[in-house]
Design an enzyme around this catalytic site. Sequence first.
Site, PDB file in Angstrom:
ATOM      1  N   ARG A 132       0.841  -1.196   0.000  1.00  0.00           N
ATOM      2  CA  ARG A 132       0.000   0.000   0.000  1.00  0.00           C
ATOM      3  C   ARG A 132       0.874   1.244   0.000  1.00  0.00           C
ATOM      4  O   ARG A 132       0.961   1.968   0.985  1.00  0.00           O
ATOM      5  CB  ARG A 132      -0.980  -0.078   1.149  1.00  0.00           C
ATOM      6  CG  ARG A 132      -2.057  -1.068   0.754  1.00  0.00           C
ATOM      7  CD  ARG A 132      -3.167  -1.195   1.684  1.00  0.00           C
ATOM      8  NE  ARG A 132      -4.357  -1.628   0.963  1.00  0.00           N
ATOM      9  CZ  ARG A 132      -5.502  -1.923   1.525  1.00  0.00           C
ATOM     10  NH1 ARG A 132      -5.627  -1.796   2.813  1.00  0.00           N
ATOM     11  NH2 ARG A 132      -6.525  -2.307   0.810  1.00  0.00           N
ATOM     12  N   GLN A 137      -1.049   2.398  -5.901  1.00  0.00           N
ATOM     13  CA  GLN A 137      -2.485   2.596  -5.653  1.00  0.00           C
ATOM     14  C   GLN A 137      -3.340   2.151  -6.829  1.00  0.00           C
ATOM     15  O   GLN A 137      -4.409   1.579  -6.653  1.00  0.00           O
ATOM     16  CB  GLN A 137      -2.769   4.052  -5.315  1.00  0.00           C
ATOM     17  CG  GLN A 137      -2.918   4.244  -3.824  1.00  0.00           C
ATOM     18  CD  GLN A 137      -3.048   5.692  -3.417  1.00  0.00           C
ATOM     19  OE1 GLN A 137      -3.213   6.579  -4.249  1.00  0.00           O
ATOM     20  NE2 GLN A 137      -2.954   5.945  -2.133  1.00  0.00           N
ATOM     21  N   ASP A 140      -4.191  -1.628  -6.748  1.00  0.00           N
ATOM     22  CA  ASP A 140      -4.701  -2.171  -5.493  1.00  0.00           C
ATOM     23  C   ASP A 140      -6.076  -2.830  -5.683  1.00  0.00           C
ATOM     24  O   ASP A 140      -7.124  -2.202  -5.533  1.00  0.00           O
ATOM     25  CB  ASP A 140      -4.763  -1.036  -4.464  1.00  0.00           C
ATOM     26  CG  ASP A 140      -5.100  -1.520  -3.073  1.00  0.00           C
ATOM     27  OD1 ASP A 140      -5.566  -2.667  -2.930  1.00  0.00           O
ATOM     28  OD2 ASP A 140      -4.913  -0.743  -2.127  1.00  0.00           O
ATOM     29  N   SER A 143      -8.585  -2.805  -2.671  1.00  0.00           N
ATOM     30  CA  SER A 143      -9.353  -1.574  -2.497  1.00  0.00           C
ATOM     31  C   SER A 143     -10.472  -1.468  -3.524  1.00  0.00           C
ATOM     32  O   SER A 143     -11.599  -1.124  -3.185  1.00  0.00           O
ATOM     33  CB  SER A 143      -8.444  -0.350  -2.613  1.00  0.00           C
ATOM     34  OG  SER A 143      -7.607  -0.277  -1.488  1.00  0.00           O
ATOM     35  N   TYR A 239      -2.918  -1.321   8.023  1.00  0.00           N
ATOM     36  CA  TYR A 239      -3.966  -2.309   8.325  1.00  0.00           C
ATOM     37  C   TYR A 239      -4.150  -2.425   9.831  1.00  0.00           C
ATOM     38  O   TYR A 239      -3.273  -2.056  10.609  1.00  0.00           O
ATOM     39  CB  TYR A 239      -3.551  -3.688   7.812  1.00  0.00           C
ATOM     40  CG  TYR A 239      -3.632  -3.877   6.319  1.00  0.00           C
ATOM     41  CD1 TYR A 239      -4.858  -4.083   5.692  1.00  0.00           C
ATOM     42  CD2 TYR A 239      -2.488  -3.873   5.543  1.00  0.00           C
ATOM     43  CE1 TYR A 239      -4.934  -4.289   4.337  1.00  0.00           C
ATOM     44  CE2 TYR A 239      -2.558  -4.073   4.167  1.00  0.00           C
ATOM     45  CZ  TYR A 239      -3.783  -4.287   3.569  1.00  0.00           C
ATOM     46  OH  TYR A 239      -3.853  -4.492   2.225  1.00  0.00           O
TER      47      TYR A 239
END
Length: 392
Positions: A132, A137, A140, A143, A239
């Site tokens: 992350r 991004q 990901d 997500s 996390y």
Amino acid sequence: MTDTPSIIIGVPRETSPGETRVALVPAVVAVLAKAGAQVVIERGAGDASGYADAAFEAKGATLASRDEVFGRASVILGVRVAGSDAASREDSQRLRRGQLVIGMADPLGDPEAIRAFASTGATLFALELVPRITRAQSMDVLSSMATIAGYKAVLMAADSLPRMFPMMMTAAGTITPARVFVVGAGVAGLQAIASAKRLGAVVHAYDVRAAVKEQIQSLGAKFVELPVEAGNAEDKGGYARELGEEFYRKQRELMAKVVAESDVVITTAMIPGKKAPVLITRDMVEAMAPGSVVVDLAAERGGNVDATRAGETVWVGGVRVIGAVNLPAAMPYHASQMYARNVAAFVQNMIKDGALVVSTDDEIVRDTLVARDGDVVNAAIRERLGLTTATA
Ligand code: NAI
């Protein structure tokens, strides 16, 4: 650039039960073609998600049989790869040494399947392990899929609830808004909050990571303050950490009142690589009003609700508990589009001068690489398999 592309990307049809997504969509085929890759896709791969064969062909992809896809491709892209079901075992016969496979492989949930994959000699990248960091991004997948799950969870709850979500002032009287409680405000939870707000519900939310309080409030929801000290609830990847049974017991006790007063509870609390914490007991569900709905997005990881059964809806008294699994597959058009963009960004990151280069100097490549040359090469997976450390 040469006339014959050296990168041939193969996209087989997904075979995992209930899977409707496809790893590439036509618009993204065009993007990869521009980067110097050729795409070979199994006939019918996009049928379940609304992408016809002709649309892939129009963007330059070649249609082929499953055997041809595996036979020709240097890189295979999938949504679910390296599974332990019969179809995955059959596919492993089609793989060859050095061939690259990229997709979601549930590496920490099913390490044995990674071991089995490794024995093919092919190279596996598990997209769940994309770090992350800002540069990653766009890759990901957790997500992007969580965004869809959070949205869909609210729609499912609204659809089963015998009440309406918005407040309405009508000639037949005033309807009070539904009360929604979201437990866990990560990517899925924040999307659930936003979606429930859009439908007009009064939304409360809680997360152990204090940093999300502001995000919850900025979506117009109320942050539920629980007088229990989570301490440092975040790991260095952003996390949640596991907090221990004593913390969870206290959390359950303190959340009971909020749960009882809610018409809808959506739970999303997860700890990467671990079983989800049980945050809502049967007694807490029983205290909710008849007709209330609980959607447990952690069902696949054991559930945040002890009554949850993954993939099923169970009744606890008059309350429906939905053990939601693979909600992105219920929105396959956009789920595939988002997934395709993620996976294409991942591939593009490895294309150097028209060739695919696997360089473990790159953190993204290093973190996601789980099997290579016959070995499991990721330390966390090796540990779970009881293998001695070392390698890559
Ligand atoms: P997740 O799916 O692992 O967990 C969902 C949520 O449950 C998390 O917010 C977690 O804190 C929460 N949770 C865990 N135990 C709980 C408990 N006992 N009670 C209440 N809530 C609990 O997490 P997700 O959604 O994948 O992301 C978590 C965070 O990671 C994000 O909010 C963000 O800070 C970070 N992130 C960073 C990205 C980047 O930098 N590229 C991309 C996406 C997320």
